[in-house]
Enzyme design. Structure first.
Site, short mmCIF file in Angstrom:
data_model
loop_
_atom_site.label_atom_id
_atom_site.label_comp_id
_atom_site.label_asym_id
_atom_site.label_seq_id
_atom_site.Cartn_x
_atom_site.Cartn_y
_atom_site.Cartn_z
NE ARG A 160 30.58 43.08 35.59
CZ ARG A 160 30.65 44.01 34.62
NH1 ARG A 160 29.82 43.96 33.59
NH2 ARG A 160 31.55 44.97 34.68
CG ASP A 189 33.48 42.25 33.55
OD1 ASP A 189 34.10 42.91 34.40
OD2 ASP A 189 32.99 42.75 32.53
CG HIS A 262 36.00 45.26 33.12
ND1 HIS A 262 35.20 45.57 34.18
CD2 HIS A 262 35.96 46.34 32.29
CE1 HIS A 262 34.67 46.78 34.01
NE2 HIS A 262 35.12 47.27 32.88
CG ASP A 324 35.39 47.73 28.66
OD1 ASP A 324 36.02 46.66 28.54
OD2 ASP A 324 34.39 47.84 29.37
CD GLU A 325 34.02 50.78 32.10
OE1 GLU A 325 33.22 51.69 32.30
OE2 GLU A 325 33.78 49.58 32.41
CE1 TYR A 416 26.50 50.11 25.65
CE2 TYR A 416 26.85 50.11 28.02
CZ TYR A 416 27.33 49.94 26.74
OH TYR A 416 28.65 49.62 26.55
CG PHE A 417 18.50 46.85 25.24
CD1 PHE A 417 18.56 48.13 24.69
CD2 PHE A 417 18.04 45.81 24.45
CE1 PHE A 417 18.16 48.37 23.37
CE2 PHE A 417 17.65 46.04 23.14
CZ PHE A 417 17.71 47.31 22.60
CG ASP A 418 23.01 48.37 31.19
OD1 ASP A 418 22.85 49.08 30.15
OD2 ASP A 418 24.07 48.39 31.86
CD1 TRP A 466 26.28 46.95 29.44
CD2 TRP A 466 27.88 45.45 29.94
NE1 TRP A 466 27.29 47.06 28.51
CE2 TRP A 466 28.28 46.17 28.79
CE3 TRP A 466 28.72 44.46 30.45
CZ2 TRP A 466 29.48 45.91 28.14
CZ3 TRP A 466 29.91 44.21 29.79
CH2 TRP A 466 30.29 44.93 28.65
CB THR A 467 23.66 40.71 33.90
OG1 THR A 467 24.99 40.19 34.07
CG2 THR A 467 23.16 40.37 32.52
CD GLU A 468 27.16 45.89 35.75
OE1 GLU A 468 26.27 45.64 34.88
OE2 GLU A 468 28.23 46.48 35.49
C1 ACM Z 1 31.31 49.03 28.59
O1 ACM Z 1 30.11 49.30 28.75
N1 ACM Z 1 32.18 49.20 29.58
C2 ACM Z 1 31.83 48.54 27.32
#
Ligand code: ACM
Ligand code: ZN
Length: 765
Positions: A160, A189, A262, A324-325, A416-418, A466-468
């Site tokens: 991201r 991703d 992804h 995932d997803e 989740y540190f985001d 996660w770096t969005e």
């Molecule tokens: C995730 O946060 N989609 C693994």
């Protein structure tokens, strides 16, 4: 080195807050993660400018590490020889792997069992140095230590936002300071493919670059974009360099190559491996996309080819394949995927996902490696050798461990540190969610009620970056530190000290240690812990019961004026219900002396502020807010949501009642809901209202009923539903009905939607 028995007296650590009060923050314990044994002895060992290090039994890379830190972090010169005496190392057998001890007396003696534990001893020793440069000392003590969990991880998403080799190395350096040993490198991703694969050059020629990036929050519409080429990738030479760099600090890199979802960046480069074959761009938008790898045989050849090169670069036992997803929309309509389903007698697309992961598991196992994936890989059946990384809470991990598969716990709730870490308006834009450091500190990878046999399958835990919404290194450090220290405690310590002790070590020792490395850490831990509670005529702001004796300054301002008050354990600041249906936003700002950052929120004074709400349906344990009070506390649910300002339910029918105190004539009512499709949160289908004089006999207000079509609701909507009640009574009953399931094609399809609601405002005649 020389001895100084008096040094400890001078070195009592104290800090002053803004009001001149003395806060003793003496911390007996200085090392994070806290060692198993730390026994303080009388006196200190002063560090002279020339420290002699004995090279006997000292591995070369650790010697270089130690010298580098002494020279550059503490400005101490060192000499090394076989006969030096100040710091001595002894390798011993017959102690557990990872075990070490440090004895600080007239000299420092480090005893260790493996290179790794020798490194951990050095990492501890560096943290034990106290004082200002030029006047440094170590308290005499005995330390004995070994880690609890074998997987102590941090993850970094470089898709991201891209981080250069030097930045990744810096991330690794900081991890090593807190004895993390696993770096999960999220290399691919939708928004960018970041690893050179020689067999498939377009992966980086095309897949590493996007033409634009969405700005502001994903859920802010209309969306706007920064139209600028963005991207980057690591050459194989650079990857090798980073792998070796991490290994020298006893950190294993686990690469992640995402599949089947992804995968838009890979599919932009090689559209033939999608179901439609259509050429699409590398997206500049976040989220979950329908286009995923097709489950056809040719895709596996492609992925095996990629894996062959990945395995050459990364010696790790585990290889992360994502999982995932992955929406099933394309697979449902794809002739090739449907043919695979028929040919292999699979029940549906979930079993096709399991088949997909199974093929990769087989391949990696044949190469002597182990597959790990996000907990969605449980769907349709877990493949025989797969390990699970549990992110959607602990549930997937529990299920996998019960099936005797290895597990890494990384639940969104704690890891989740985001997510946001405080309520300060100066927090940088984040994806949403609220994970303050106290929450991280509560993390225990072993689920309650697990037997020791089941616990054996829990390898450890990991936090994810996660770096969005984390575009650069400064912000990455801010989101990671000091939360990573709380995580290090959860993963290293067999018995961690209580949170108050941890916090005092942070303030007394670790903040200055982080400063030595110029880490841009968050000071949110110094913020007031407050509560907004019901009071007689509205609500009051109070410090939480656990708060220290610190004094905070609270500035509140509204259209009528401004006031500045102090807030201690014994005070409260009140906000009143308005009399003539007025809505008065009141801006509240809280400051302390540790940081320039201020906490703050807007509290809306309104006519039903602080009224008693009884929840008949209980909220989800993940989003309980503070129960019914959440709905009338004047704090309005926001977007991006932080978590605790909303009440979250996952029920089809939600019922609650409001007590107006006395029989009253009601005009109308506003109630707001969050719509956030990506998080499976949807507006309700239907709202119904009743009133009662006594809370027993209810009069149903048919004309007030509201039906909605959630799909006409803008996905950003926070608009309140206004119901015209025109009724008299003391009690109001509200029933909220959700849509049965989330429709196909949307994230979380076929699951019951989440309902997030907040402020209830009642207007009177
Ligand atoms: C995730 O946060 N989609 C693994
Ligand atoms: Zn397909």
């Amino acid at each position: 080195m020389r001895n100084n028995y008096f040094f400890s007296l001078i070195f009592l650590l104290v800090t002053f807050n803004s009001l001149g009060q003395l806060i003793p923050t003496v911390s007996e314990q200085v090392i994070i993660p806290t060692p198993e044994v730390y026994q303080r002895a009388e006196g200190q060992l002063m560090l002279t400018d020339n420290i002699s290090i004995c090279s006997k039994d000292l591995p070369e890379n650790i010697k270089n590490y130690l010298i580098d830190k002494f020279n550059h972090v503490y400005e101490i010169r060192t000499t090394v020889s076989q006969v030096s005496k100040d710091i001595v190392f002894k390798k011993i057998a017959n102690v557990p792997k990872d075990w070490y001890s440090i004895n600080v007396n007239e000299t420092v003696t480090i005893t260790y069992s493996s290179e790794e534990s020798c490194f951990y001893a050095v990492v501890s020793l560096l943290q034990m140095i106290e004082g200002e440069n030029g006047d440094l000392a170590i308290s005499k003590c005995f330390v004995q230590d070994a880690p609890n969990f074998q997987w102590r991880g941090l993850h970094l998403d470089v898709s991201r936002h891209f981080y250069t080799v030097d930045e990744v190395k810096r991330f690794i350096d900081l991890m090593a300071l807190y004895k993390f040993n696993t770096f999960h490198w999220h290399l691919t991703d939708d928004q960018g493919w970041r690893i050179e694969i020689k067999k498939y050059p377009k992966l980086t020629e095309v897949g590493a670059w996007r033409d634009s990036t969405v700005n502001a929050h994903y859920s802010t519409t209309p969306r706007t974009y920064t139209v600028e080429k963005y991207g980057g990738y690591y050459t194989q030479e650079q990857i090798k360099e980073v792998v070796a760099y991490a290994a020298a600090q006893y950190i294993t890199i686990v690469p992640e190559i995402e599949m089947p979802g992804h995968a838009r960046a890979a599919l932009a480069a090689y559209p033939e491996y999608s179901c439609t074959g259509e050429q699409q761009e590398v997206p500049g938008l976040w989220g979950v996309f329908d286009d995923i790898f097709c489950a056809h045989e040719s895709t596996f050849d492609f992925l095996y080819g990629i894996m062959d090169e990945v395995l050459e670069l990364f010696p790790s036992t585990y290889i992360h394949i994502g999982g995932d997803e992955a929406p099933k929309a394309r697979w449902k309509k794809c002739m090739k995927c449907q043919a695979v389903i028929r040919e292999h007698g699979l029940k549906d697309e979930h079993e096709l996902q399991s088949y997909f992961i199974g093929k990769m598991d087989e391949y990696l196992t044949s190469k002597g490696r182990k597959l790990i994936g996000w907990d969605e890989i449980l769907e349709g059946g877990l493949s025989p050798n797969a390990a699970v990384m549990s992110w959607r809470g602990f549930k997937g991990g529990i299920e996998a461990a019960k099936q005797e598969h290895y597990v890494v716990m990384s639940p969104g709730s704690h890891c989740y540190f985001d997510h946001y870490q405080s309520d300060s308006p100066s927090e940088p834009l984040a994806i949403g969610g609220y994970t303050p450091i106290e929450k991280v500190y509560e993390f225990n990878p072993i689920p309650e009620g697990f037997t020791s046999e089941q616990a054996h399958y829990i390898l450890g835990g990991q936090a994810n970056l996660w770096t969005e919404y984390i575009p650069n290194m400064q912000q990455l450090e801010y989101m990671t530190y000091p939360r990573a220290l709380a995580l290090a405690q959860a993963l290293w310590c067999k018995k961690k000290p209580d949170y108050a002790t941890f916090k005092s070590t942070l303030l007394a020792n670790q903040f200055s240690y982080l400063e030595r490395y110029n880490v841009n850490y968050s000071k949110a831990v110094t913020f007031a812990k407050y509560e907004i509670k019901k009071s007689t005529n509205g609500v009051k702001l109070e410090l939480a019961k656990t708060a220290s004796d610190q004094v905070y300054k609270v500035k509140s301002s509204n259209s009528k004026g401004e006031s500045v008050q102090t807030l201690t354990k014994n005070d409260s600041i009140t906000f009143s219900r308005t009399q003539s249906n007025e809505i008065i936003p009141c801006k509240v700002e809280i400051s302390n002396n540790f940081t320039e950052d201020k906490q703050g929120f807007t509290l809306i004074e309104h006519p039903s502020l602080g009224l008693n709400v009884e929840l008949i349906t209980q909220p989800s344990a993940s989003y309980p807010g503070k129960g019914g009070e959440t709905l009338t506390d004047g704090i309005i649910g926001t977007r991006p949501w932080k978590g605790n300002e909303w009440l979250g339910f996952q029920d089809q029918e939600i019922e609650f009642q409001v007590d107006l105190g006395k029989k009253t004539t009601i005009d109308s009512l506003d109630l707001s809901f969050l719509q956030d499709e990506g998080s499976w949160i949807h507006h309700p289908a239907n709202l119904r209202f009743s009133v009662s004089k006594n809370g027993k006999k209810w009069k149903y207000l048919k004309n007030s009923e509201i039906f909605t079509d959630q799909y006409k609701i803008e996905s950003t909507s926070l608009l309140p539903y206004r119901a015209k009640l025109h009724a008299k009574g003391r009690y109001v009953q509200i029933k909220v009905t959700t849509f049965d399931v989330i429709p196909e094609g949307l994230p979380g399809e076929n699951h019951v939607p989440w309902t997030f609601m907040d402020e209830l405002i009642i207007y009177f005649k």
